[in-house]
Write an enzyme that holds these catalytic residues in place. Structure first.
Site: not given
Ligand code: NAP
Length: 504
Positions: A53, A191-192, A254, A354
């Site tokens: 967004r 599943d990394h 995992h 944790k």
């Molecule tokens: N971070 C990790 O290490 C990690 C590891 C394993 C799994 N995950 C999974 O991966 C997913 C993303 O994680 P993240 O840590 O990257 O989360 P994040 O930092 O909160 O980022 C979420 C992303 O989704 C976008 N988004 C959310 N709602 C949206 C909407 N309605 N329309 C368009 N874009 C939208 C956000 O865009 P804007 O901010 O531009 O709105 C942002 O780019 C989650 O399901 C999380 O559980 C993450």
């Protein structure tokens, strides 16, 4: 060095990252693509189109990507490579629930593909909250961005991040939603852990060495321990973690996947579905822990105030964003059985938590004790048994505990460790899990991804425990001080069988 033949080859494509402005994209995904490029394994032609967004220009996104790579990449930025790489990074803004976003993505994709002479091979990475998955896949379909799997000229693939659901019903719902748009052969549930070098090495260790397979069974193995310990507390993930807890966050995906690799039968080939069938078979053999059995076979707990690496940690219920009466578990220990011929009677002890003493993931295979004669004759001083420990993080490698004679004229014995460290043996840090996994998707190789039946089988098993906890739960969970290795109840779980947790 002999090479494991890759059944499929990476193909030119565009990686479309939904959640391209988010944490996962910045820390893991874009650095992974960059490292694949540096290693010379990326397909010759490629592009990355990120979407979110936030109103970013291509230039803004390239700058964020560069910062992310500078901070998180395995290999440093090389200016000569960067100037090529950044020209392949694009950004288009849009909201997942807005149909215009998809027409914009489509128009942008077509322009990029025409300019770079790329085929319309598209990988859609859904790095977005699980609640947005349905809208994203439906949006893609309505915009005509999903090709049937039978199309020989182009492919559409989708990568779905964890968490896939919160229980069996919600996992089924997500799977059904994605399946309405994509064929199972186009879906890559990530599943990394499965992309980690040491995890992949489990198969090589077991099936490329002649000495392990004959003793990899109930006749020689006493028990197996799998530990995934985190030093971090809940940090900034309070909202997610409160709903999840350790069982859903770590065990459902995992740890059960690690268990599958340790316990599976030899697959007859490296074909992705043959390997996944073998892993699936283990899930089918898990003895359910249901109803009152949760009291006997599971321990859950929460961290209380303490210190991790000398830093004060508040108790879980005092952390920002956590309910003061939360009953979410930050630690879980389980004892389970794989009910088949190979593993008959062998307990598997799993634990994760944790705010523990340190960050470490490992599988420790404990072999049976030798007979109580010769060097093991004194019941007061039993000999330690052999243990094969597969270290998954942070020091990737393995160690083997053997009993050796202490030099000198007395017949004294002492356990010693034979160690193998990836970094030392191969002289370079292992690639990040996301590198391998992204490359596999460009090749259409789903071996290291979760198939729908496996996700649902593991949720079915986990949901029984969750239901048992609901029915037999107490208002307060046992506690362990932050910076320790868990509650005394977990020690009792294993000690009541005459065993101890393997020191990390
Ligand atoms: N971070 C990790 O290490 C990690 C590891 C394993 C799994 N995950 C999974 O991966 C997913 C993303 O994680 P993240 O840590 O990257 O989360 P994040 O930092 O909160 O980022 C979420 C992303 O989704 C976008 N988004 C959310 N709602 C949206 C909407 N309605 N329309 C368009 N874009 C939208 C956000 O865009 P804007 O901010 O531009 O709105 C942002 O780019 C989650 O399901 C999380 O559980 C993450």
């Amino acid at each position: 060095m002999s090479e494991i033949t890759r059944p499929l080859t990476p193909q030119a494509c565009t990686l479309v990252i939904f959640g391209g402005s988010g944490d996962l994209a910045r820390r893991k995904l874009v650095p992974a693509v960059y490292n694949l490029l540096l290693d010379g394994v990326l397909p010759d032609n490629y592009a990355v189109l990120a979407t979110g967004r936030k109103p970013l220009s291509d230039a803004d996104f390239r700058e964020t990507a560069r910062e992310g790579i500078a901070k998180y990449s395995r290999q440093a930025i090389k200016d000569s490579v960067w100037s090529h790489f950044e020209q392949r990074l694009f950004y288009v803004s849009g909201a997942i629930d807005d149909p215009k976003a998809y027409t914009d993505i489509r128009a942008r994709l077509e322009r990029i593909e025409a300019a770079l002479k790329l085929p319309a091979n598209r990988i859609f990475y859904l790095a977005i909250p699980p609640t947005s998955i349905a809208a994203a896949v439906e949006g893609l379909q309505k915009a005509g961005l999903v090709q049937p799997p039978t199309d020989p000229t182009q492919f559409s693939r989708v990568i779905v991040e964890k968490p896939i659901g919160n229980d069996l019903a919600s996992a089924r719902e997500i799977n059904t939603t994605v399946a309405r748009v994509f064929d199972e052969s186009q879906i890559f549930r990530i599943d990394h852990y499965l992309g980690k070098e040491t995890v992949q090495n489990l198969l090589v260790l077991r099936f490329a060495n002649s000495i392990f397979e004959p003793i990899w069974n109930h006749k020689y193995i006493d028990h197996v321990q799998i530990t995934v310990s985190e030093a971090e507390g809940v940090g900034t993930r309070a909202t997610y973690y409160e709903e999840a807890g350790a069982l859903r966050d770590m065990v459902q995906n995992h740890i059960l996947q690690l268990l599958c690799l340790v316990a599976m039968e030899p697959p007859y080939s490296l074909d992705p579905d043959v390997v996944r069938n073998a892993r699936m078979e283990v899930l089918r053999c898990l003895r359910p822990i249901a109803g009152k059995d949760v009291e006997k076979y599971t321990v859950r707990a929460q961290y209380s105030v303490g210190k991790v690496h000398g830093v004060d940690v508040p108790g879980y219920r005092r952390e920002a964003g956590i309910k003061p009466d939360s009953t979410t578990e930050t630690y879980v220990a389980l004892k389970l059985f794989v009910e088949n011929w190979r593993w008959s009677g062998v307990p598997f002890y799993l634990r994760t938590g944790k705010a523990l003493t340190k960050r470490a993931s490992e599988v420790a295979v404990h072999f049976k004790e030798i007979p109580q004669i010769l060097f093991n004759a004194d019941p007061e001083v039993p000999l330690a048994s052999n243990v094969l420990t597969l270290k998954i993080q942070p020091d990737e490698g393995l160690s083997f505990r053997i009993i050796s004679k202490v030099p000198g004229s007395k017949a004294k014995t002492h356990p010693v460790e034979m160690n193998f460290r990836y970094g030392e043996a191969f002289g370079a840090p292992s690639p990040e899990a996301y590198e391998r996994l992204l490359l596999d998707v460009t090749a259409g190789d789903a071996s290291l991804f979760m198939r729908r039946d496996a996700v649902e089988a593991s949720w079915a098993w986990i949901t029984k425990i969750l239901d048992g906890w609901k029915a037999y739960g107490t208002k307060w969970l046992p506690e362990y001080a932050a910076g320790t290795m868990g509650p005394v109840e977990a020690d009792r779980l294993i000690q009541s069988d005459g065993r101890n947790w393997h020191p990390l």
